[in-house]
Enzyme design. Structure first.
Site, short mmCIF file in Angstrom:
data_model
loop_
_atom_site.label_atom_id
_atom_site.label_comp_id
_atom_site.label_asym_id
_atom_site.label_seq_id
_atom_site.Cartn_x
_atom_site.Cartn_y
_atom_site.Cartn_z
CE LYS A 22 -2.06 7.82 -0.38
NZ LYS A 22 -2.25 6.36 -0.60
NE ARG B 108 -8.58 8.68 -1.22
CZ ARG B 108 -7.73 8.44 -0.22
NH1 ARG B 108 -7.11 9.43 0.37
NH2 ARG B 108 -7.51 7.21 0.16
NE ARG C 20 -2.60 0.91 6.27
CZ ARG C 20 -2.90 1.77 5.29
NH1 ARG C 20 -2.01 2.66 4.89
NH2 ARG C 20 -4.07 1.73 4.70
NE ARG D 129 -6.83 3.11 7.59
CZ ARG D 129 -6.42 3.69 6.47
NH1 ARG D 129 -5.22 4.22 6.39
NH2 ARG D 129 -7.20 3.75 5.42
NE ARG E 216 -8.82 1.88 1.73
CZ ARG E 216 -7.95 1.38 2.61
NH1 ARG E 216 -8.26 0.30 3.31
NH2 ARG E 216 -6.81 1.97 2.80
#
Ligand code: ADP
Ligand code: ADP
Ligand code: ZN
Length: 215
Positions: A13, A88, A127, A161, A172
């Site tokens: 996203k 969400r 990431r 992160r 998640r």
């Protein structure tokens, strides 16, 4: 044009939103980025949400909907919004309708990035972002062109992160399945949903999204 990019953590996203900002002058409204900024600045809201985010759970609907309303108010009337990571939950989807209507806006597309869950752990644990400009990278799928140097701003510092670890990712994903995926039928009933193959390479995902927006 106002659109939602919907998909589980790591679906792409943020990557695709950044491209739409560059190509179309739209504005990326990422509640994850807004919440990270809030916790960094140590505001009361930031302090309250930090633990929730680190656990991989969802922060309250009210907080994120307030953030989205404030961000929309800073946009020009002719700028389109890309909702990234919001809504969400069904309650957030309902709030968004009211928030948009109050500002004379409405939703044009909900784009679902379809991905294979097994690939997401790899995407998320690999990431990292530029500490200076926030450009996104990946250990395997998108290395900087020159080692340890941001392609965009030339900085040499990068960050990861705290919630991008294999364990939190599972929470998640479970949150996504339980609370976020169920909002798709609501938008489907309104004829807003288009699906793209999020497992394709980044350029082909962009091309699929462009085709939907140009329809
Ligand atoms: P999201 O915002 O949905 O959580 P990101 O856009 O941050 O996802 O992407 C997660 C990671 O996967 C990033 O490191 C990004 O560089 C990488 N990535 C994004 N899209 C693709 C893709 N189509 N193929 C391979 N890797 C991708
Ligand atoms: P990703 O795209 O990788 O799932 P985000 O950056 O969108 O991650 O979100 C990171 C965390 O911030 C989430 O795990 C959650 O704790 C919080 N968060 C972000 N957006 C929302 C939202 N719309 N509602 C509730 N919590 C959110
Ligand atoms: Zn940079």
């Amino acid at each position: 044009m106002n659109i939602i990019l919907l998909g589980p953590p790591g679906a792409g996203k943020g990557t695709q939103a950044t491209r739409l900002v560059a190509e179309r002058g739209m504005v990326q409204l990422s509640t994850g980025d807004m919440l990270r900024a809030a916790r960094k600045s140590g505001t009361p809201v930031g302090n309250r949400v930090a633990a929730v985010m680190d656990a991989g759970e969802l922060v309250s609907d009210e907080i994120v909907s307030d953030l989205i309303g404030e961000a929309l108010d800073l946009m020009g009337p002719n700028q389109g919004a890309i909702f990234d990571g919001y809504p969400r939950t069904a309650a957030q989807a309902e709030s968004l309708d009211a928030i948009l209507a109050a500002r004379g806006r409405s939703l044009d597309h909900v784009i679902e990035l379809e991905v294979d869950e097994d690939a997401l752990v790899d995407r998320i644990t690999g990431r990292f972002t530029c500490a200076q400009c926030g450009t996104g990278y990946h250990d395997r799928f998108k290395q900087p062109k020159v080692a340890d140097t941001c392609d965009v701003c030339g900085a040499h510092e990068f960050k990861r992160r705290p919630d991008d670890n294999a364990e939190t990712v599972r929470t998640r994903m479970a949150e996504y399945r339980a609370k976020t995926a169920p909002i798709l039928p609501i938008y489907e009933a309104r004829g807003l949903v288009s699906r793209v193959d999020g497992m394709a390479d980044m350029d082909s995902v962009s091309a699929q999204i462009e085709a939907i927006l140009d329809r």
